[in-house]
Motif scaffolding. Structure first.
Motif, PDB file in Angstrom:
ATOM      1  N   VAL A  61       0.927 -22.614 -50.397  1.00  9.85           N
ATOM      2  CA  VAL A  61      -0.081 -22.587 -49.320  1.00  9.85           C
ATOM      3  C   VAL A  61      -1.472 -22.764 -49.910  1.00  9.85           C
ATOM      4  O   VAL A  61      -2.291 -23.526 -49.387  1.00  9.85           O
ATOM      5  N   ARG A  62      -1.738 -22.091 -51.020  1.00 13.53           N
ATOM      6  CA  ARG A  62      -3.048 -22.243 -51.666  1.00 13.53           C
ATOM      7  C   ARG A  62      -3.258 -23.687 -52.146  1.00 13.53           C
ATOM      8  O   ARG A  62      -4.360 -24.233 -52.045  1.00 13.53           O
ATOM      9  N   ASP A  64      -6.985 -14.034 -48.716  1.00 14.30           N
ATOM     10  CA  ASP A  64      -5.628 -13.625 -49.075  1.00 14.30           C
ATOM     11  C   ASP A  64      -4.774 -13.312 -47.855  1.00 14.30           C
ATOM     12  O   ASP A  64      -3.582 -13.662 -47.816  1.00 14.30           O
ATOM     13  N   ASP A  65      -5.377 -12.666 -46.844  1.00 12.17           N
ATOM     14  CA  ASP A  65      -4.591 -12.355 -45.646  1.00 12.17           C
ATOM     15  C   ASP A  65      -4.215 -13.620 -44.877  1.00 12.17           C
ATOM     16  O   ASP A  65      -3.152 -13.702 -44.271  1.00 12.17           O
ATOM     17  N   PHE A 109      -0.291 -17.809 -43.246  1.00 11.63           N
ATOM     18  CA  PHE A 109       0.189 -19.196 -43.234  1.00 11.63           C
ATOM     19  C   PHE A 109       1.524 -19.334 -43.958  1.00 11.63           C
ATOM     20  O   PHE A 109       2.351 -20.166 -43.582  1.00 11.63           O
ATOM     21  N   THR A 110       1.739 -18.527 -44.995  1.00  2.29           N
ATOM     22  CA  THR A 110       3.033 -18.569 -45.685  1.00  2.29           C
ATOM     23  C   THR A 110       4.148 -18.221 -44.717  1.00  2.29           C
ATOM     24  O   THR A 110       5.183 -18.903 -44.655  1.00  2.29           O
ATOM     25  N   GLU A 111       3.921 -17.191 -43.916  1.00  2.00           N
ATOM     26  CA  GLU A 111       4.922 -16.783 -42.936  1.00  2.00           C
ATOM     27  C   GLU A 111       5.090 -17.859 -41.853  1.00  2.00           C
ATOM     28  O   GLU A 111       6.205 -18.185 -41.457  1.00  2.00           O
TER      29      GLU A 111
END
Length: 92
Positions: free
Chosen positions: A11-12, A24-25, A30-32
């Protein structure tokens, strides 16, 4: 596909390519979400293949050649014209 297919590092990386700064949050969020999206695509794998072509009927009418408007008639209601062409505002 497992849930860990999308990593925070991925994602990063995508965010960096898009030149988007993420907190970070937001990376976790977005990862989820990406994992959910990929899981939704996996649902498409369970759709059975279709072996037959659909019976399609052309509902369009045949082309018909018609006469066109004379230039003077076409330009009659034009707000502006020049040398037998429609004239529009300059676009810059």
């Amino acid at each position: 596909m497992s849930e860990d297919a999308v990593t925070p590092e991925a994602v990063r990386h995508v965010a960096a390519l898009a030149r988007v700064d993420l907190e970070d949050d937001e990376v976790d969020q977005f990862t989820e979400q990406f994992a959910d999206i990929l899981a939704a695509f996996e649902t498409l794998d369970s759709v059975p293949d279709v072996d037959t072509d659909a019976d399609l009927t052309n509902v369009m009418r045949a082309d018909e050649v018609r006469g066109s408007l004379e230039t003077d008639t076409a330009l009659r209601n034009a707000p502006d014209s020049e040398d037998e062409y429609f004239k529009g505002p300059n676009v810059s």
